[in-house]
Structure formats: C-alpha cells, structure tokens
Design an enzyme around this catalytic site. Sequence first.
Site, mmCIF file in Angstrom:
data_model
loop_
_atom_site.group_PDB
_atom_site.id
_atom_site.type_symbol
_atom_site.label_atom_id
_atom_site.label_comp_id
_atom_site.label_asym_id
_atom_site.label_seq_id
_atom_site.Cartn_x
_atom_site.Cartn_y
_atom_site.Cartn_z
ATOM 1 N N THR A 35 4.367 -5.935 -53.853
ATOM 2 C CA THR A 35 4.924 -6.574 -52.454
ATOM 3 C C THR A 35 4.700 -5.681 -51.329
ATOM 4 O O THR A 35 5.482 -5.783 -50.425
ATOM 5 C CB THR A 35 6.308 -6.887 -52.555
ATOM 6 N N LYS B 270 15.514 -11.317 -43.270
ATOM 7 C CA LYS B 270 14.811 -11.575 -44.699
ATOM 8 C C LYS B 270 15.660 -10.959 -45.724
ATOM 9 O O LYS B 270 16.409 -10.212 -45.756
ATOM 10 C CB LYS B 270 13.452 -10.862 -44.827
ATOM 11 N N GLY C 58 3.919 -4.398 -47.973
ATOM 12 C CA GLY C 58 3.539 -4.974 -46.657
ATOM 13 C C GLY C 58 3.974 -6.598 -46.652
ATOM 14 O O GLY C 58 3.443 -7.057 -45.651
ATOM 15 N N THR C 59 4.983 -6.999 -47.420
ATOM 16 C CA THR C 59 5.426 -8.446 -47.098
ATOM 17 C C THR C 59 5.843 -8.563 -45.909
ATOM 18 O O THR C 59 5.771 -9.480 -45.066
ATOM 19 C CB THR C 59 6.589 -8.598 -48.235
ATOM 20 N N GLY C 60 6.859 -7.526 -45.371
ATOM 21 C CA GLY C 60 7.265 -7.795 -44.066
ATOM 22 C C GLY C 60 6.349 -7.900 -42.973
ATOM 23 O O GLY C 60 6.321 -8.599 -42.065
ATOM 24 N N CYS C 61 5.393 -6.871 -42.959
ATOM 25 C CA CYS C 61 4.344 -6.866 -42.000
ATOM 26 C C CYS C 61 3.538 -8.178 -42.062
ATOM 27 O O CYS C 61 3.306 -8.785 -40.952
ATOM 28 C CB CYS C 61 3.469 -5.805 -42.259
HETATM 29 N N1 LIG Z 1 9.188 -10.940 -54.822
HETATM 30 C C1 LIG Z 1 9.388 -11.876 -53.851
HETATM 31 N N2 LIG Z 1 9.043 -13.306 -54.186
HETATM 32 C C2 LIG Z 1 9.038 -14.088 -53.300
HETATM 33 N N3 LIG Z 1 9.295 -13.863 -51.833
HETATM 34 C C3 LIG Z 1 9.448 -12.524 -51.657
HETATM 35 C C4 LIG Z 1 9.607 -11.491 -52.549
HETATM 36 N N4 LIG Z 1 9.821 -10.366 -51.991
HETATM 37 C C5 LIG Z 1 9.788 -10.585 -50.700
HETATM 38 N N5 LIG Z 1 9.604 -11.943 -50.512
HETATM 39 C C6 LIG Z 1 9.519 -12.665 -49.023
HETATM 40 O O1 LIG Z 1 8.742 -11.704 -48.296
HETATM 41 C C7 LIG Z 1 9.399 -11.875 -46.856
HETATM 42 C C8 LIG Z 1 9.671 -10.313 -46.371
HETATM 43 O O2 LIG Z 1 10.651 -9.858 -47.409
HETATM 44 P P1 LIG Z 1 11.545 -8.461 -47.464
HETATM 45 O O3 LIG Z 1 11.137 -7.939 -48.642
HETATM 46 O O4 LIG Z 1 12.915 -9.062 -47.326
HETATM 47 O O5 LIG Z 1 11.350 -7.656 -46.219
HETATM 48 P P2 LIG Z 1 10.355 -6.466 -46.126
HETATM 49 O O6 LIG Z 1 8.826 -6.615 -46.686
HETATM 50 O O7 LIG Z 1 10.341 -6.077 -44.592
HETATM 51 O O8 LIG Z 1 11.308 -5.354 -46.797
HETATM 52 C C9 LIG Z 1 10.616 -12.729 -47.010
HETATM 53 O O9 LIG Z 1 10.367 -13.901 -46.418
HETATM 54 C C10 LIG Z 1 11.139 -12.598 -48.472
HETATM 55 O O10 LIG Z 1 11.690 -13.736 -48.832
HETATM 56 C C1 LIG Z 2 2.094 1.658 -41.374
HETATM 57 C C2 LIG Z 2 3.018 1.086 -42.055
HETATM 58 N N1 LIG Z 2 3.850 0.305 -41.315
HETATM 59 C C3 LIG Z 2 4.767 -0.688 -41.922
HETATM 60 C C4 LIG Z 2 5.230 -0.314 -43.284
HETATM 61 C C5 LIG Z 2 6.278 -1.121 -43.953
HETATM 62 O O1 LIG Z 2 5.678 -2.403 -44.475
HETATM 63 P P1 LIG Z 2 6.616 -3.455 -45.079
HETATM 64 O O2 LIG Z 2 6.082 -4.880 -44.784
HETATM 65 O O3 LIG Z 2 7.986 -3.348 -44.680
HETATM 66 O O4 LIG Z 2 6.385 -3.139 -46.637
HETATM 67 P P2 LIG Z 2 6.573 -2.181 -47.395
HETATM 68 O O5 LIG Z 2 6.057 -0.719 -47.100
HETATM 69 O O6 LIG Z 2 8.129 -1.775 -47.376
HETATM 70 O O7 LIG Z 2 6.205 -2.713 -48.878
HETATM 71 C C6 LIG Z 2 4.258 0.480 -43.965
HETATM 72 N N2 LIG Z 2 4.507 0.684 -45.421
HETATM 73 N N3 LIG Z 2 3.329 1.205 -43.305
#
Ligand SMILES: Nc1ncnc2c1ncn2[C@@H]1O[C@H](COP(=O)(O)OP(=O)(O)O)[C@@H](O)[C@H]1O
Ligand SMILES: Cc1ncc(COP(=O)(O)OP(=O)(O)O)c(N)n1
Length: 272
Positions: A208, A175, A210-213
């Site tokens: 944003t 990502k 929890g985007t990854g989850c």
């Molecule tokens: N500001 C944003 N605008 C559009 N897409 C986003 C944005 N932030 C994250 N994404 C998308 O959300 C998903 C999770 O992205 P990322 O932030 O890299 O991972 P994580 O949440 O695990 O840190 C990916 O598909 C990424 O392209």
């Molecule tokens: C309980 C718990 N699990 C995972 C995360 C991390 O989530 P993620 O989707 O990577 O988003 P951010 O927390 O980085 O915004 C979490 N925070 N809590």
Amino acid sequence: MTIFKALTIAGSDSGGGAGIQADLKTFQELGVYGMTTVTAITAQNTLGVQGVFPSSADAIAMQLDSIGSDLAPDAVKTGMLFSKEIIRIVADKVRHYHWRNLVIDPVMVAKGGSPLLQQEAVQSVITDLLPLALVTTPNLPEAEILTGMSIRTLSDREEAAKVIVQMGSQYVVMKGGHDASTDQIIDLLYDGENYLYMENLRIETRHTHGTGCTYSAAITAELAKGKSVHEAVQIAKLFIQSAIEDQLGMGSGHGPTNHFAYQRRQRGEIHV
Ligand SMILES: Nc1ncnc2c1ncn2[C@@H]1O[C@H](COP(=O)(O)OP(=O)(O)O)[C@@H](O)[C@H]1O
Ligand SMILES: Cc1ncc(COP(=O)(O)OP(=O)(O)O)c(N)n1
C-alpha cells in the site's frame, strides 16, 4: 482533441510508488498531461526512506514560474512540502498565477515513520495553504495533527472535517485507511454542508505504498478534466481500489500500488 493539464508539487520517490512518480503515472493513466515541481528528492524503496534532500527555494520558485508563465494547469496538487519556507513559496505562486482546483494532500510521515514534513511547518499548512484548497485529503493521523483533535468515532471525523473546512478548504476527503480497529474502511467526503461516507472492505495486503498520493492524484486528474469534486472523488476511489487489489508484489517491504490496474479494469482484462 483537448488534453487537460495537471501539476503536482511534491517530492520524488526513487522507488516509484509514491510522490511525483505516483502522481505522474496516475495522471497519465487517467488521460491527463502531467507537469511537476520537485520539492525534495527522497532516496526511498519498499523498505523505507533512506534519505531526504530538499530542493532549494530558488529551484522550487523557478519550476513554478516556468510552468505558470507558459503552461496553465487545469488542476494542481501538493504532496510532500517538507518545510515552512517551501510552503510559503508554493502558496505565493498559487495565488500569483490564480491556480484553481487545488488539491492539498497534507503529507506528513511516510509509512515506515520517516518525517516528510517538519513539525514546525504544520502551522504553515493551516494558515498558508488550506485557505487556497478546493479539496484537502488528510488521513486520520494527519487530520488529528491539523485539528489538534483526537479522532476516535465517526462523529469525531465529522467534527474534524468541519474544522478543516473552517480553516479554509472547501471540501475535505478524510481517508479511513489508518483505522486498524475494523476491516471496513470508511472515507468521508464533506462539502461544508453534507457528509458522504464511502465504505469498502479492507484489502489484505502489505503493498500500500503511495495509496494517499495516488488517490489525491486521481482526484486532481478528474478535476482537471472538469469533473465535480463528488464525481472526481468517486472515480479516484475506484482507481485506488483497483490499484491496491491488483497487486504488483514488488520489493520485500511495502510495495507500490498498481497504477495500470484501473485501465485494465476498464478494458475488462481484470475483474476487481
Ligand atoms: N488495505 C486497503 N484496502 C482498501 N483500501 C485501502 C487500503 N488502504 C488504504 N485504502 C484506501 O486508500 C486511500 C488512502 O488511504 P490511507 O491509507 O488512509 O491514506 P494514506 O495513504 O495517505 O496514509 C483511501 O481511499 C483508503 O480508503
Ligand atoms: C516523496 C514522497 N511523498 C509522499 C509520500 C507518502 O506517500 P503516501 O501516499 O502517504 O504513502 P506512504 O508512503 O505512507 O505509503 C512518500 N512516501 N514519499
């Protein structure tokens, strides 16, 4: 009517934006029956993580056995696993119950910087879990930690994806959200042979959490329904884009994404 089942093995987020809560909401919105194994309870809101309370080894093993002995999941995902001990139990049970369609979201650090995986457990992710994975979904910092590489260019990303496949994961979704140098976000899907780039414009928002989850849960839900990895990733991408764009605006920090948005978009109620 067949209802497919997905299992998330992850931490609880009291604020509801990430972890088990994000996964269950995503499964439900995509029409998949959700099941859980709670690896840790976190006290958490949009401002950060206030506390982490890992589940006992027995509690984790018994939750997995309760599911494995009765409710075979069609797909499984892991999120926050916290320790070497928890990773070992999860890997043992995945093998024992022959669970397929395993999506590993190698969660390491929350957005505010709180550690969700102990440093000494990184090696266990590599040796115990990646060989069982159908798909692994690292963000850029997680890919750097897993591979020991510094990832700056697109060709670094391709090289890192190759290393993660060599570690045993069949597919990698790397990502690109953490690349602050550009407004164009680039995710990379690698299947061991070909690279597929998925690009979108960065949506300007602080919400944003929890985007990854949510993204990895959407991939898991679509795999549970029998979609191919490529199809599952494309649908998941639409799900997460809708969830980021149609903001809920909750809390005074990094708010949750909107898990209702994808279905609202499908029904034509919003145009994102
Ligand atoms: N500001 C944003 N605008 C559009 N897409 C986003 C944005 N932030 C994250 N994404 C998308 O959300 C998903 C999770 O992205 P990322 O932030 O890299 O991972 P994580 O949440 O695990 O840190 C990916 O598909 C990424 O392209
Ligand atoms: C309980 C718990 N699990 C995972 C995360 C991390 O989530 P993620 O989707 O990577 O988003 P951010 O927390 O980085 O915004 C979490 N925070 N809590």
